[in-house]
Design a protein around this motif. Structure first.
Motif, short mmCIF file in Angstrom:
data_model
loop_
_atom_site.label_atom_id
_atom_site.label_comp_id
_atom_site.label_asym_id
_atom_site.label_seq_id
_atom_site.Cartn_x
_atom_site.Cartn_y
_atom_site.Cartn_z
N GLU A 111 -9.51 -29.11 49.26
CA GLU A 111 -10.81 -29.13 48.57
C GLU A 111 -11.83 -28.29 49.34
N GLU A 112 -11.77 -28.37 50.66
CA GLU A 112 -12.73 -27.63 51.50
C GLU A 112 -12.51 -26.12 51.42
N ILE A 113 -11.25 -25.71 51.43
CA ILE A 113 -10.92 -24.28 51.55
C ILE A 113 -10.54 -23.65 50.20
N GLY A 114 -10.39 -24.48 49.16
CA GLY A 114 -9.89 -24.01 47.87
C GLY A 114 -10.68 -22.86 47.27
N GLU A 115 -12.00 -22.94 47.34
CA GLU A 115 -12.83 -21.87 46.76
C GLU A 115 -12.60 -20.55 47.49
N ARG A 116 -12.47 -20.60 48.80
CA ARG A 116 -12.19 -19.37 49.56
C ARG A 116 -10.84 -18.78 49.18
N HIS A 117 -9.84 -19.65 49.04
CA HIS A 117 -8.50 -19.17 48.66
C HIS A 117 -8.53 -18.51 47.29
N MET A 118 -9.21 -19.14 46.34
CA MET A 118 -9.28 -18.57 44.99
C MET A 118 -10.02 -17.23 44.99
N LYS A 119 -11.08 -17.13 45.78
CA LYS A 119 -11.82 -15.86 45.89
C LYS A 119 -10.92 -14.78 46.52
N ALA A 120 -10.16 -15.16 47.55
CA ALA A 120 -9.26 -14.20 48.20
C ALA A 120 -8.19 -13.71 47.22
N LEU A 121 -7.60 -14.61 46.45
CA LEU A 121 -6.61 -14.20 45.45
C LEU A 121 -7.24 -13.30 44.40
N SER A 122 -8.44 -13.63 43.99
CA SER A 122 -9.15 -12.82 43.01
C SER A 122 -9.39 -11.40 43.54
N LEU A 123 -9.81 -11.31 44.80
CA LEU A 123 -10.03 -9.99 45.41
C LEU A 123 -8.72 -9.22 45.56
N LEU A 124 -7.66 -9.91 45.97
CA LEU A 124 -6.37 -9.26 46.18
C LEU A 124 -5.82 -8.65 44.89
N PHE A 125 -6.00 -9.36 43.78
CA PHE A 125 -5.40 -8.92 42.52
C PHE A 125 -6.42 -8.36 41.52
N SER A 126 -7.61 -8.02 41.99
CA SER A 126 -8.66 -7.59 41.07
C SER A 126 -8.35 -6.27 40.36
N ASP A 127 -7.49 -5.44 40.91
CA ASP A 127 -7.15 -4.17 40.27
C ASP A 127 -5.95 -4.29 39.32
N PHE A 128 -5.43 -5.51 39.14
CA PHE A 128 -4.25 -5.73 38.31
C PHE A 128 -4.64 -6.36 36.98
N SER A 129 -3.99 -5.91 35.92
CA SER A 129 -4.12 -6.60 34.64
C SER A 129 -3.17 -7.80 34.66
N GLU A 130 -3.34 -8.70 33.67
CA GLU A 130 -2.41 -9.84 33.58
C GLU A 130 -0.98 -9.34 33.40
N GLU A 131 -0.82 -8.29 32.61
CA GLU A 131 0.51 -7.73 32.38
C GLU A 131 1.10 -7.19 33.69
N GLU A 132 0.29 -6.51 34.47
CA GLU A 132 0.78 -5.97 35.75
C GLU A 132 1.15 -7.10 36.72
N ILE A 133 0.38 -8.18 36.71
CA ILE A 133 0.73 -9.31 37.57
C ILE A 133 2.07 -9.89 37.13
N GLY A 134 2.29 -9.98 35.82
CA GLY A 134 3.58 -10.44 35.31
C GLY A 134 4.71 -9.51 35.72
N GLN A 135 4.46 -8.21 35.66
CA GLN A 135 5.47 -7.24 36.06
C GLN A 135 5.77 -7.35 37.55
N LEU A 136 4.73 -7.46 38.36
CA LEU A 136 4.92 -7.59 39.81
C LEU A 136 5.69 -8.85 40.13
N PHE A 137 5.38 -9.94 39.46
CA PHE A 137 6.10 -11.19 39.65
C PHE A 137 7.58 -10.99 39.34
N SER A 138 7.87 -10.32 38.25
CA SER A 138 9.25 -10.04 37.85
C SER A 138 9.94 -9.14 38.88
N LEU A 139 9.25 -8.13 39.35
CA LEU A 139 9.82 -7.22 40.34
C LEU A 139 10.09 -7.93 41.66
N TYR A 140 9.19 -8.82 42.06
CA TYR A 140 9.40 -9.60 43.29
C TYR A 140 10.64 -10.48 43.14
#
Length: 158
Positions: A111-140
């Motif tokens: 609960e304490e760190i959750g907002e930071r983690h969500m912001k970090a994930l948002s920043l990490l994947f901000s250049d990806f579309s939902e489709e690209e995230i799905g593709q990357l997941f599949s490729l991984y």
């Protein structure tokens, strides 16, 4: 990193080498950034907690290690550090395996760190579309299948 990809963008063999190398670079950089993001526990300790949540019963050191891709001994070292901090209890099961049981401290920390983690994930994947995230997941997923082939190959060498 851009230079590495530009230099190795000449043929498939070089691209595979660049991807392989970059996985380690990404891991190092994400660990460094993550440990600045959260200072109460290390990223490897965080990973142990995350894998414990995903681990089917029994949540033993061995089963968690299999999910994390590391040895039982490495998991035990991380778990002992987390136990000292109050995040887990280590319990001896009836068959002498060690069970990892998260405490309420994990929920408090999440609960304490959750907002930071969500912001970090948002920043990490901000250049990806939902489709690209799905593709990357599949490729991984395919990388994991390839890794299993390497592990089998290595076992054959022994």
């Amino acid at each position: 990193m851009t230079e590495l990809f530009e230099q190795f963008d000449c043929d498939t063999q070089h691209r595979m080498q660049a991807i392989f190398s970059s996985i380690f670079v990404l891991q190092n950089r994400m660990q460094t950034a993550g440990e600045k993001l959260q200072t109460e526990i290390s990223m490897k300790q965080w990973l142990l907690l995350a894998m414990t949540e995903c681990c089917p019963e029994p949540r033993t050191l061995t089963n968690i290690g299999n999910l994390m891709g590391c040895s039982r001994q490495n998991v035990k070292k991380l778990a002992l550090a987390l136990e000292k901090k109050g995040f887990v209890h280590l319990l001896l099961s009836s068959n002498n395996s060690v069970l990892v049981q998260p405490t309420e401290e994990v929920q408090r920390y999440a609960e304490e760190i959750g907002e930071r983690h969500m912001k970090a994930l948002s920043l990490l994947f901000s250049d990806f579309s939902e489709e690209e995230i799905g593709q990357l997941f599949s490729l991984y997923s395919k990388l994991y299948v390839g890794l299993e082939r390497i592990e089998s190959y290595v076992e054959e060498l022994d």
